[in-house]
Design an enzyme around this catalytic site. Structure first.
Site, PDB file in Angstrom:
ATOM      1  N   ASP A  90       1.682   7.376  10.127  1.00  0.00           N
ATOM      2  CA  ASP A  90       3.055   7.896   9.967  1.00  0.00           C
ATOM      3  C   ASP A  90       3.734   8.058  11.326  1.00  0.00           C
ATOM      4  OD1 ASP A  90       1.085   9.806  10.320  1.00  0.00           O
ATOM      5  OD2 ASP A  90       1.915  11.265   8.925  1.00  0.00           O
ATOM      6  N   ASP A 115      -0.091  -4.239   6.915  1.00  0.00           N
ATOM      7  CA  ASP A 115       0.908  -4.958   6.126  1.00  0.00           C
ATOM      8  C   ASP A 115       2.262  -4.247   6.228  1.00  0.00           C
ATOM      9  OD1 ASP A 115       1.818  -6.925   4.458  1.00  0.00           O
ATOM     10  OD2 ASP A 115       1.077  -6.012   2.621  1.00  0.00           O
TER      11      ASP A 115
END
Ligand code: ATP
Length: 359
Positions: free
Chosen positions: A221, A245
């Site tokens: 994050d 990804d």
């Protein structure tokens, strides 16, 4: 002396039949310009067309033919739109990556001068582990890591192993040694303590074998925050499958557009060029797709072949493709996603002209 390569082409779905042929055309022009033998291309069925013709998105003959070529270009697939049962199966690129154990997904994000970047100067590479992690549809030997004990309960599991982490960490550190010698490990070890904690710790152990490379690590994050504002401060990022990804879509967009983001999926013996983006069904068939991601993925494949076979000519062809894509963008020829008005075909033709003019 350059050799002749046998490469396969799998156009895929959505914008695939637009961006893959554009890439083939450009590779052909570059290979001819450097005086190397013409590539021997073979087109193989994959995706929606293959379902209609052969009853499966990845026919057996496609996998057999792929094991017999030097490398291949894979277009994107729109598996979300496949009819059942195909929609519920492992998607085509996952199937191919798993079948050939293409464990390293190398995803650069590099801003072009004049290329509409959110963070100018971005030049990083995400090294994504491709065989396990939190993509539960492909992280098992048989079956999948997802299950539904009742219709209202869904369970998935993630897998991190020392062996797979060691081999992807070596890829990241070896790559960093050819670049700015900095590696960032991305994980979520404050919450997924055992799994991504193992990933972080094994990467740090491997780092000890590359004392010239400096290492730091971020939670996934926090990484998104740093990338949005400071993508130009990163060199090589190593991370697990799903984090890689997601982060690479973000990095591509920050560098100018998701449409410019290339990638290669490699093992030590095989390599597949595949743009980082998906099949973009919302813009398919309109000659507006940006072919740069697929073109630069093809250049990465040439570079991989050049390194494998110690082939200077094919390395020169890769340089030429990259240089002329950048020059075309800098001259103001861009597709709409980068703020330009060129079509897919017009952009590809401009790159071919620039390559041919370099002869
Ligand atoms: P996947 O899960 O297969 O990666 P996705 O859901 O991430 O697919 P994409 O197909 O990558 O979605 O598309 C995301 C957005 O980016 C769409 O709005 C699409 O039009 C745009 N996009 C993707 N690739 C390109 C491209 N080459 N040129 C222009 N726009 C693109």
């Amino acid at each position: 002396m350059s050799q002749q390569y046998r490469l396969a082409v799998l156009n895929g779905d959505g914008i695939g039949p637009e961006i893959v042929p554009a890439s083939v055309q450009i590779v052909d022009a570059a290979v001819a310009t450097v005086g190397a033998p013409a590539i021997d291309w073979s087109e193989l069925p994959l995706g929606r067309g293959a379902i209609d013709e052969f009853g499966t998105a990845v026919p057996e003959q496609t996998l057999a033919a792929l094991s017999d070529v030097d490398g291949w270009l894979l277009g994107p697939h729109d598996s979300a739109s496949y009819p059942e049962p195909h929609k519920s199966l492992l998607n085509p690129s996952g199937t191919i990556r798993k079948h050939f154990d293409l464990f390293a997904n190398i995803r650069p994000a590099k801003a072009f001068p004049g290329g509409n970047a959110i963070v100018e100067g971005t030049d990083l590479v995400i090294v994504r582990e491709n065989t396990e992690g939190f993509y539960a549809d492909r992280n098992t030997f048989a079956g999948t890591g997802e299950m539904m004990p009742t219709k209202d309960v869904a369970i998935m599991h993630g897998i991190i192993t020392r062996a797979a982490t060691e081999r992807i960490a070596h890829e990241a550190f070896k790559l960093a040694m050819t670049r700015d010698k900095r590696v960032t490990i991305v994980h979520k070890a404050n919450v997924l303590k055992m799994t991504t904690g193992l990933f972080r710790d094994v990467c740090r152990e491997i780092a000890a074998q590359y004392p010239e490379v400096s290492v730091n690590d971020f939670h996934i994050d926090a990484s998104t925050v740093h990338l949005v504002r400071r993508a130009d401060k990163f060199d090589v990022i190593v991370t697990e499958n799903m984090f890689g990804d997601i982060l690479s879509d973000l990095a591509g967009e920050v560098a100018g557009s998701l449409g410019i983001a290339p990638s290669i999926n490699a093992s030590s013996t095989q390599a597949m060029a595949q743009a980082s983006h998906g099949s973009a069904p919302d813009i398919a068939g309109r000659n507006v797709a940006n072919p740069i991601g697929m073109i630069l993925s093809s250049a990465m494949l040439l570079r991989w072949l050049g390194a494998k076979f110690n082939d200077e000519a094919i390395l020169k062809a890769a340089d030429l493709v990259e240089e002329k894509v950048a020059a075309t963008v800098e001259a103001g020829t861009m597709t709409p996603d980068m703020g330009g008005s060129a079509g897919t075909k017009e952009f590809a033709a401009a790159v071919v002209d620039a390559i041919t003019a370099a002869a």
